[in-house]
Scaffold this active site. Structure first.
Site, PDB file in Angstrom:
ATOM      1  N   CYS A 114      43.451 -20.132  15.439  1.00 21.76           N
ATOM      2  CA  CYS A 114      43.188 -19.081  16.413  1.00 21.76           C
ATOM      3  C   CYS A 114      41.866 -19.331  17.134  1.00 21.76           C
ATOM      4  O   CYS A 114      40.818 -19.428  16.499  1.00 21.76           O
ATOM      5  CB  CYS A 114      43.148 -17.705  15.746  1.00 21.76           C
ATOM      6  SG  CYS A 114      42.889 -16.387  16.936  1.00 21.76           S
TER       7      CYS A 114
ATOM      8  N   ILE B  53      52.335 -25.434  19.708  1.00 23.70           N
ATOM      9  CA  ILE B  53      50.885 -25.299  19.562  1.00 23.70           C
ATOM     10  C   ILE B  53      50.448 -23.836  19.670  1.00 23.70           C
ATOM     11  O   ILE B  53      51.217 -23.001  20.147  1.00 23.70           O
ATOM     12  CB  ILE B  53      50.138 -26.114  20.651  1.00 23.70           C
ATOM     13  CG1 ILE B  53      50.584 -25.651  22.043  1.00 23.70           C
ATOM     14  CG2 ILE B  53      50.353 -27.586  20.476  1.00 23.70           C
ATOM     15  CD1 ILE B  53      49.813 -26.266  23.209  1.00 23.70           C
TER      16      ILE B  53
ATOM     17  N   SER C 135      49.728 -11.927  13.146  1.00 18.10           N
ATOM     18  CA  SER C 135      48.994 -12.498  12.022  1.00 18.10           C
ATOM     19  C   SER C 135      48.355 -11.427  11.149  1.00 18.10           C
ATOM     20  O   SER C 135      47.688 -10.514  11.633  1.00 18.10           O
ATOM     21  CB  SER C 135      47.918 -13.467  12.520  1.00 18.10           C
ATOM     22  OG  SER C 135      48.509 -14.634  13.056  1.00 18.10           O
TER      23      SER C 135
ATOM     24  N   ASN D 243      43.809 -14.624  26.756  1.00 11.98           N
ATOM     25  CA  ASN D 243      43.548 -13.547  25.806  1.00 11.98           C
ATOM     26  C   ASN D 243      42.513 -13.919  24.756  1.00 11.98           C
ATOM     27  O   ASN D 243      42.348 -15.085  24.395  1.00 11.98           O
ATOM     28  CB  ASN D 243      44.860 -13.114  25.134  1.00 11.98           C
ATOM     29  CG  ASN D 243      45.082 -13.796  23.793  1.00 11.98           C
ATOM     30  OD1 ASN D 243      44.606 -13.333  22.764  1.00 11.98           O
ATOM     31  ND2 ASN D 243      45.799 -14.917  23.813  1.00 11.98           N
TER      32      ASN D 243
ATOM     33  N   GLY E  83      51.394 -19.524  28.212  1.00  9.41           N
ATOM     34  CA  GLY E  83      52.262 -19.411  29.382  1.00  9.41           C
ATOM     35  C   GLY E  83      52.599 -20.761  29.993  1.00  9.41           C
ATOM     36  O   GLY E  83      52.203 -21.819  29.478  1.00  9.41           O
TER      37      GLY E  83
END
Length: 284
Positions: free
Chosen positions: A113, A173, A31, A54, A199
């Site tokens: 985000c 998503i 991004s 993360n 994941g």
């Protein structure tokens, strides 16, 4: 049908070229933001059971200092999706308008985000998401694809609002927001305190959200979340995706994951009698 998801190996042209040569049908850049941002301090990425946690914090040099990298997009043999983010509509407009000259194939609006304070201001509101899409469409001749967050109650409503505002596709998503703590120390695992999970651990959530979006919109969907195998990818297509993003799968299986998953999809298609990806989608 496989696309490199944003935030994974999209940091340089050379890496994206390698991903394309290993079987990705399109690549998404990391991004791009409005100004220099260093991101969050370490620890900002850790492996958890069946996933990755993360809070990198969207580091970026800022779009005005990326000319050489943008020029390199034309060297990539597959479509390039330019992911952009901002804290205001003006930020998105400035970046979207500026990168028109470099001709990415799609502009992804990262409105979802979870690891910066204002990262989901747009993504949790159908009204604000639509307002942003409508504004960017006015300055962009390039197709627009908002990336939606699962961290909301009405993702289908938000997707429909984006479609009505002129979005050309939907990406879904983004990571699932959580605050995980060390079981003994009771301290946050990441310096930022909270972060996004990706994941295999989020695959069921991703499939559910993509299915909800598919029932609400007619535009294409790029389905992302926990895809590590051909079986996962086919499930995502059956849920309504036209193409499938892979992000953390690169961490778990290496850059060869695209070739691996492509071959597994082909094997499943032959076994189940499908001639095309669209055949899989239309069967459900």
């Amino acid at each position: 049908p496989l696309v490199l998801a944003s935030g994974i190996l999209g940091t340089s042209v050379e890496l994206m070229k390698r991903v394309a040569s290993n079987g990705a049908g399109a690549v998404t850049t990391k991004s791009i933001g409005p100004k220099l941002r260093e991101g969050n301090a370490n620890p900002c990425v850790i492996e958890i059971e069946n996933g990755i946690y993360n809070a990198v914090g969207l580091p970026t040099p800022g779009y005005l200092d990326m000319h050489e990298e943008f020029l390199g997009w034309k060297e990539i043999d597959v479509p390039v999706i330019a992911s952009i983010y901002g804290s205001s509509i003006k930020d998105y407009l400035n970046i979207a308008e500026y990168i028109q000259q470099y001709n990415p194939d799609i502009i992804e609006l990262n409105i979802s985000c979870p690891n910066k304070e204002d990262g989901m201001v747009f993504g949790k509101s159908a009204k604000m998401s639509a307002k942003l899409v409508r504004a960017v469409k006015e300055v962009s001749s390039i197709p627009i694809m908002p990336k939606l967050t699962p961290n909301c109650d009405k993702i289908a409503e938000i997707a429909k609002a984006c479609e009505d505002a002129g979005a050309d596709a939907i990406c879904a998503i983004n990571t699932v927001q959580k605050e995980l703590k060390h079981p003994e120390l009771k301290a946050s695992l990441l310096s930022y305190g909270k972060g996004g999970i990706s994941g295999p651990i989020i695959k069921k959530i991703a499939l559910k959200k993509v299915k909800e979006i598919s029932s609400a919109v007619d535009i294409p969907i790029l389905g992302i979340g926990g895809v590590n195998s051909g079986k996962d990818a086919v499930e995502m297509i059956k849920a309504g995706a036209c193409a499938v993003g892979i992000g953390s799968g690169v961490y778990f299986h290496g850059i060869e994951v695209f070739d691996k998953v492509n071959k597994e999809i082909e094997k499943i298609m032959k076994k189940e009698g499908y001639k095309s990806i669209e055949d899989i989608r239309n069967a459900y």
